[in-house]
Design an enzyme around this catalytic site. Structure first.
Site, PDB file in Angstrom:
ATOM      1  CG  ASP A  14      -4.756  -0.855  11.228  1.00  0.00           C
ATOM      2  OD1 ASP A  14      -3.845  -0.266  10.609  1.00  0.00           O
ATOM      3  OD2 ASP A  14      -5.869  -1.083  10.728  1.00  0.00           O
ATOM      4  CG  HIS A  31       5.780   1.758  10.553  1.00  0.00           C
ATOM      5  ND1 HIS A  31       4.496   1.291  10.719  1.00  0.00           N
ATOM      6  CD2 HIS A  31       5.879   2.072   9.229  1.00  0.00           C
ATOM      7  CE1 HIS A  31       3.850   1.303   9.560  1.00  0.00           C
ATOM      8  NE2 HIS A  31       4.672   1.790   8.644  1.00  0.00           N
ATOM      9  CD  GLU A  62      -3.033  -9.365   1.978  1.00  0.00           C
ATOM     10  OE1 GLU A  62      -2.859  -9.433   3.217  1.00  0.00           O
ATOM     11  OE2 GLU A  62      -3.191 -10.376   1.263  1.00  0.00           O
ATOM     12  CD1 TRP A  64       4.741  -9.138   0.675  1.00  0.00           C
ATOM     13  CD2 TRP A  64       6.714  -8.095   0.709  1.00  0.00           C
ATOM     14  NE1 TRP A  64       5.621  -9.916   1.396  1.00  0.00           N
ATOM     15  CE2 TRP A  64       6.839  -9.294   1.427  1.00  0.00           C
ATOM     16  CE3 TRP A  64       7.832  -7.261   0.607  1.00  0.00           C
ATOM     17  CZ2 TRP A  64       8.023  -9.701   2.041  1.00  0.00           C
ATOM     18  CZ3 TRP A  64       9.018  -7.664   1.212  1.00  0.00           C
ATOM     19  CH2 TRP A  64       9.100  -8.857   1.919  1.00  0.00           C
ATOM     20  NE  ARG A  66       1.334  -1.036   4.596  1.00  0.00           N
ATOM     21  CZ  ARG A  66       0.911  -0.512   5.732  1.00  0.00           C
ATOM     22  NH1 ARG A  66       1.695   0.277   6.418  1.00  0.00           N
ATOM     23  NH2 ARG A  66      -0.285  -0.783   6.189  1.00  0.00           N
ATOM     24  CG  LEU A 126       4.344 -13.660  26.551  1.00  0.00           C
ATOM     25  CD1 LEU A 126       2.855 -13.844  26.898  1.00  0.00           C
ATOM     26  CD2 LEU A 126       4.614 -12.180  26.305  1.00  0.00           C
TER      27      LEU A 126
END
Ligand code: FPP
Length: 227
Positions: A14, A31, A62, A64, A66, A126
């Protein structure tokens, strides 16, 4: 009691938007920088002696809400990123997995996700799980419905099996950017997790901060309800 080994790490990434705003840049720049940090943190985890699984919250149900352009940018970034990342996945021995409802994504992105899963399925250092259009309540409801459709009794073991993430419980959850919330992320799998909240914005997060958090985790005592 000495802390159990850290095998499954989950992160709510975040603060990309705030990082960009601080610099007078558009949110999408945050981003882009955030995606670079995903690469560094994944590489750290792949080379860590005990971490087997890294689950990252990359897009929530949630998200979407934006602005359309930001959502489109995130989708394109993901597509481009998976394409470019394949070499690093192979070099670092990373198996790629995805959870969430991807049916709303473009066919191109869906194909890229499936192709990347297929191409990396034998890598074993991993497992990196990206949560994409993911919501934990929807995941739990889906698991209950699938179990009922199979005529199964609803037990903890059965439900764990029917979840999209039957890999393992999460040992440690980190959320960046100072927000103190779980935000509908892996509610079932976080039952006994240690939680760590850092004020660092995701684009500023580094492997050396992660190293400190892991050391802090290893010093904690987990009793799982015992004494
Ligand atoms: C939160 O920042 C982050 C996201 C909505 C998505 C996370 C995406 C990335 C780290 C980049 C792409 C990922 C991959 C795997 C290529 P925010 O926008 O909510 O920040 P804010 O709370 O400061 O506005």
């Amino acid at each position: 009691m000495k802390q159990d080994t850290l095998k499954h790490l989950a992160i709510i990434m975040d603060g990309n938007g705030r990082w960009a705003k601080e610099r007078g840049e558009k949110r999408v720049k945050g981003h882009e920088k955030g995606a670079e940090v995903v690469r560094e943190i994944t590489s750290y985890c792949a080379n860590h002696p005990t971490i087997e699984t890294l689950t990252l919250y990359a897009f929530s149900t949630e998200n979407w809400k934006r602005p359309k352009l930001e959502v489109e940018f995130l989708m394109q970034l993901l597509e481009r990123w998976l394409k470019n990342e394949l070499e690093a996945y192979q070099q670092n021995g990373v198996r790629f997995e995805a959870i969430g409802d991807m049916s709303r994504f473009s066919k191109k992105l869906q194909k890229r996700i499936v192709d990347t899963q297929e191409a990396t399925k034998d890598n074993s250092k991993l497992t990196q799980i990206l949560a994409l259009n993911y919501g934990s309540r929807a995941e739990i409801v889906g698991a209950v419905n699938r179990a009922l459709a199979d005529g199964q009794e609803i037990t903890e073991a059965n439900l764990s099996h029917y979840l999209q993430t039957p890999y393992s419980d999460i040992d440690l959850l980190i959320r960046t950017s100072g927000e103190l919330r779980i935000s509908n992320f892996l509610l079932w799998q976080l039952s006994y997790s240690e939680l760590y909240f850092t004020p660092t914005l995701w684009p500023n997060f580094t492997p050396s901060e992660l190293d400190e958090i892991v050391a802090n985790f290893e010093a904690r005592e987990r009793r799982f309800g015992g004494v």
